[in-house]
Design a protein around this motif. Structure first.
Motif, short mmCIF file in Angstrom:
data_model
loop_
_atom_site.label_atom_id
_atom_site.label_comp_id
_atom_site.label_asym_id
_atom_site.label_seq_id
_atom_site.Cartn_x
_atom_site.Cartn_y
_atom_site.Cartn_z
N HIS A 66 67.75 -34.86 28.97
CA HIS A 66 68.95 -34.44 29.70
C HIS A 66 69.29 -32.97 29.44
O HIS A 66 69.50 -32.21 30.39
N PRO A 67 69.38 -32.53 28.19
CA PRO A 67 69.69 -31.10 27.98
C PRO A 67 68.58 -30.16 28.46
O PRO A 67 68.88 -29.08 28.96
N ILE A 68 67.31 -30.56 28.33
CA ILE A 68 66.23 -29.71 28.84
C ILE A 68 66.36 -29.56 30.35
O ILE A 68 66.16 -28.47 30.90
N LYS A 69 66.69 -30.64 31.02
CA LYS A 69 66.93 -30.60 32.47
C LYS A 69 68.01 -29.58 32.82
O LYS A 69 67.95 -28.90 33.85
N LEU A 70 69.00 -29.44 31.95
CA LEU A 70 70.12 -28.52 32.20
C LEU A 70 69.84 -27.11 31.73
O LEU A 70 70.69 -26.23 31.89
N GLY A 71 68.65 -26.87 31.15
CA GLY A 71 68.27 -25.51 30.77
C GLY A 71 68.44 -25.16 29.31
O GLY A 71 68.26 -24.00 28.92
N TYR A 72 68.76 -26.12 28.48
CA TYR A 72 68.85 -25.85 27.05
C TYR A 72 67.47 -25.66 26.45
O TYR A 72 66.46 -26.10 27.00
N ASP A 73 67.42 -24.99 25.32
CA ASP A 73 66.15 -24.66 24.67
C ASP A 73 65.38 -25.92 24.29
O ASP A 73 65.94 -26.83 23.65
N SER A 74 64.11 -25.97 24.66
CA SER A 74 63.30 -27.17 24.43
C SER A 74 63.09 -27.45 22.95
O SER A 74 63.11 -28.60 22.51
N GLY A 75 62.84 -26.40 22.17
CA GLY A 75 62.60 -26.59 20.75
C GLY A 75 63.79 -27.16 20.03
O GLY A 75 63.68 -28.11 19.23
N LEU A 76 64.98 -26.63 20.31
CA LEU A 76 66.19 -27.13 19.67
C LEU A 76 66.50 -28.55 20.15
O LEU A 76 66.90 -29.42 19.35
N ALA A 77 66.32 -28.79 21.46
CA ALA A 77 66.59 -30.13 21.99
C ALA A 77 65.66 -31.16 21.38
O ALA A 77 66.08 -32.27 21.04
N MET A 78 64.38 -30.80 21.25
CA MET A 78 63.40 -31.71 20.67
C MET A 78 63.69 -31.96 19.19
O MET A 78 63.60 -33.10 18.71
N HIS A 79 64.02 -30.91 18.46
CA HIS A 79 64.28 -31.08 17.03
C HIS A 79 65.54 -31.93 16.82
O HIS A 79 65.56 -32.82 15.96
N MET A 80 66.59 -31.66 17.60
CA MET A 80 67.78 -32.48 17.49
C MET A 80 67.47 -33.93 17.83
O MET A 80 67.94 -34.86 17.16
N GLY A 81 66.64 -34.14 18.86
CA GLY A 81 66.24 -35.49 19.22
C GLY A 81 65.44 -36.18 18.13
O GLY A 81 65.59 -37.38 17.89
N LYS A 82 64.60 -35.41 17.46
CA LYS A 82 63.80 -35.96 16.37
C LYS A 82 64.68 -36.51 15.26
O LYS A 82 64.37 -37.53 14.64
N ILE A 83 65.82 -35.85 15.03
CA ILE A 83 66.73 -36.31 13.99
C ILE A 83 67.64 -37.43 14.50
O ILE A 83 67.84 -38.45 13.83
N LEU A 84 68.16 -37.27 15.72
CA LEU A 84 69.08 -38.26 16.26
C LEU A 84 68.43 -39.62 16.48
O LEU A 84 69.12 -40.65 16.48
N GLU A 85 67.11 -39.64 16.69
CA GLU A 85 66.47 -40.94 16.95
C GLU A 85 66.63 -41.90 15.77
O GLU A 85 66.51 -43.11 15.94
N CYS A 86 66.95 -41.37 14.59
CA CYS A 86 67.19 -42.22 13.43
C CYS A 86 68.67 -42.28 13.08
O CYS A 86 69.04 -42.77 12.01
N ALA A 87 69.51 -41.74 13.97
CA ALA A 87 70.97 -41.79 13.79
C ALA A 87 71.35 -41.26 12.41
O ALA A 87 70.94 -40.17 12.03
N SER A 88 72.11 -42.04 11.63
CA SER A 88 72.65 -41.50 10.38
C SER A 88 71.72 -41.62 9.18
O SER A 88 72.15 -41.43 8.04
N ILE A 89 70.46 -41.91 9.43
CA ILE A 89 69.51 -41.85 8.31
C ILE A 89 69.42 -40.44 7.76
O ILE A 89 69.14 -40.22 6.57
N ALA A 90 69.71 -39.43 8.61
CA ALA A 90 69.66 -38.04 8.17
C ALA A 90 70.93 -37.62 7.42
O ALA A 90 71.06 -36.45 7.06
N ALA A 91 71.85 -38.55 7.20
CA ALA A 91 73.07 -38.25 6.44
C ALA A 91 72.90 -38.68 4.99
O ALA A 91 71.86 -39.23 4.60
N SER A 92 73.93 -38.43 4.21
CA SER A 92 73.93 -38.86 2.81
C SER A 92 75.26 -39.53 2.51
O SER A 92 76.32 -38.89 2.66
#
Length: 457
Positions: A186-212
C-alpha cells in the motif's frame, strides 16, 4: 509527505491480541490494518496436507475485530499467506471465514483474492526451460518431484497486492506471500520509499515481537514518513528499544545486512536506529536494491508415509549413562526381528535431556540430566508397518536388560495410555527453489471475491 500508519494486530492471524491494545492502535487512526497469516516454520505437513496450523475459531475472532474496525474507519485490510501455508485449500479456508463474518456483521466490503498456488504443468514447462533453480541448500528437481508434490506455492511480492489495490479492494486476502509485501504494498503504491516500507514490513509482520518484552500476540504500530519509519507497541507494558528493533531486523536472515526477496534485496548496511522516547524507535537509511532478474521462491511438499510415536521417560541413572548403547542395541533387535518382512521404515529416537533438540549438533557431550524423555518416532509407507515397528521398539526398550540393571520390570515410564500414538500423514519439503522469467503481477490469479467463487475470469 503525509505519514502512513500501519497497524499490525498480531504476529500471525489467529495468534490473538489484547482488545485494549488493538483499540489503542485504532485510536491512532491507521491507514491500513495488515497481518501475516502464515509461515513455513511449522514444517511441511501443513502445506502438503492443505491444513491450517492456526485454529479456525481463533482466526475468526481476530478477523472479526479487524474487519469491523476497518469498515468503521474506512481503511483497508491486507492478509498474506492465508490459512498458514498459503495454498489454494488454505486460501479457500480463510476466504470462507471472511465471508461468514461479512454476512454475520452485515459488512459491505470489496474483497479481492490472490491465489498463489501454481499449476504443475506450468511448472514442469518452466523446469524444462531451466527457469527453476535450487535455492541453497536445495538440490535439482525433476518433473516427477513436481507432479508428486501435493501443493506448490509461489511467494509473491508487492505487485499482486498493488494490482488488488487498483481493483478497489477493501480487503486483500492472499495466498503465500513474502511477509514484508503484505505491509509494504500500500505505501509503495502511494510513492513511499521501497526500502523503508519493506524494512518496516519485515518488522511489523511479527507485531510486538520486536518490542521488549516481546510478544507475538500484541499490536504494533508502524508510521512511515518520507525518509524514516517509527515503531511503537500498542501495549503500555512494552517498549521498542534500539536493541529490540535492531535485533529483530536480524530475524530469519543468513546475512545481517542483506535480505533477498522477490525482485530484489533489502540492504540494511546504512540503517540507523534512534530512540525517540522510552517506547518508540525511529529507523532510517534502509534501501531496496532491485535485482537484475526478478525471481520468486517456490515451496512444495509431498507425502512420504505415515507416523506412529511413543513417548516415554526414564530416571534410572544406570540406564541414562548407557542410553546411546541401549538405543543402538534396540535398533539392531528391531532390524533383526523384521528382516524377513521387507519393511521399509525409518526409526528415530529423540532423547530430551541429552540431545533431543539439537541431535548430532549438540555441543554438550556430557549431560547431567537426572531423567530423560524419549520419543520413539517411526515413519513407514503404511500405518500398519509404522504401528508394528513402533510397538516392537517400545516393548523391546521397555524390557531391555542393560548392563548392571537392578530392576526386573519395565525400564520406562509412559505418560499416556495407549502408549503408542498414531500421528498420521508425514510430509517433507520437496521444493525450495527459485522461479525466474516471470511476470510478477500476473503470475498469480487475482480476482474479486465474486469472480473467485465462480471460478471464471
Amino acid at each position: 509527505m503525509k505519514e502512513f500508519k500501519i497497524l499490525a494486530p498480531t504476529a500471525i492471524l489467529g495468534y490473538g491480541f489484547p482488545v485494549e491494545s488493538f483499540k489503542k492502535g485504532m485510536d491512532k487512526s491507521p491507514d491500513l490494518i495488515a497481518v501475516d497469516a502464515g509461515s513455513v516454520d511449522p514444517g511441511p505437513y501443513y502445506l502438503g496436507a492443505g491444513k491450517s496450523f492456526t485454529d479456525r475459531t481463533a482466526v475468526k475472532r481476530d478477523l472479526r475485530f479487524m474487519l469491523k474496525a476497518a469498515k468503521k474507519q474506512n481503511i483497508p485490510v491486507s492478509i498474506g499467506s492465508a490459512g498458514g501455508a498459503g495454498g489454494k485449500e488454505h486460501l479457500d479456508w480463510n476466504v470462507e471465514i471472511i465471508e461468514e463474518i461479512l454476512a454475520e456483521e452485515k459488512l459491505d466490503l470489496k474483497v479481492v483474492v490472490i491465489n498463489s498456488q501454481l499449476d504443475k504443468s506450468y511448472l514442469v514447462d518452466k523446469l524444462e526451460k531451466n527457469d527453476i533453480v535450487p535455492l541453497f541448500p536445495a538440490k535439482e528437481i525433476n518433473a516427477e518431484i513436481i507432479k508428486e508434490s501435493t501443493n506448490i506455492v509461489g511467494q509473491m511480492g508487492v505487485e499482486p497486492f498493488i494490482k488488488a489495490i487498483d481493483m478497489g479492494a477493501d480487503v486483500i486476502v492472499a495466498g503465500r506471500a513474502y511477509d514484508p509485501a503484505v505491509f509494504a504494498a500500500h505505501p509503495i503504491k502511494l510513492g513511499y520509499d521501497s526500502g523503508l516500507a519493506m524494512h518496516m514490513g519485515k518488522i511489523l509482520e511479527c507485531a510486538s515481537i520486536a518490542a521488549s518484552p516481546g510478544s507475538g500476540r500484541d499490536a504494533m504500530l508502524g508510521t512511515l514518513g518520507e525518509d524514516y519509519f517509527i515503531l511503537e507497541p500498542m501495549n503500555d507494558q512494552r517498549s521498542c528499544t534500539t536493541d529490540s528493533v535492531a535485533a529483530h531486523s536480524l530475524y530469519e536472515k543468513t546475512n545481517p545486512f542483506l535480505l533477498p526477496g522477490p525482485g530484489g534485496t533489502l540492504n540494511l548496511k546504512e540503517t540507523t536506529y534512534q530512540q525517540l522516547d522510552d517506547r518508540r524507535v525511529k529507523v532510517k537509511g534502509s534501501r531496496f536494491e532491485p535485482a537484475d532478474e526478478y525471481t520468486i521462491k517456490l515451496e512444495g511438499a509431498a507425502s512420504v508415509g505415515k507416523r506412529t510415536i511413543s513417548i516415554a521417560g526414564t530416571r534410572d541413572p544406570i540406564m541414562i549413562k548407557q542410553i546411546d548403547d541401549i538405543i543402538k542395541e534396540v535398533e539392531l533387535q528391531v532390524k533383526d526381528n523384521f528382516q524377513d518382512g521387507n519393511y521399509e521404515y525409518t526409526l528415530n529416537f529423540h532423547v530430551y535431556g541429552k540431545n533431543g533438540v539439537m541431535g548430532a549438533l549438540e555441543p554438550n557431550l556430557t549431560p547431567t540430566s537426572h531423567e530423560l524423555g524419549l520419543v520413539i518416532d517411526v515413519v513407514a509407507q503404511t500405518k500398519e508397518v509404522a504401528d508394528t515397528i513402533c510397538s516392537f521398539t517400545r516393548s523391546t526398550m521397555l524390557h531391555y536388560g542393560y548392563e548392571n540393571r537392578k530392576a526386573t520390570a519395565g525400564n520406562l515410564a509412559f505418560p499416556y495410555s495407549p502408549s503408542d500414538i498414531y500421528a498420521g500423514d508425514v510430509y517433507q519439503f520437496t521444493i525450495q527453489h527459485l522461479l525466474k522469467n516471470i511476470d510478477p503481477e500476473n503470475l498469480f490469479d487475482t480476482r474479486r471475491l465474486q469472480d473467485y467463487k465462480k471460478g471464471v475470469e
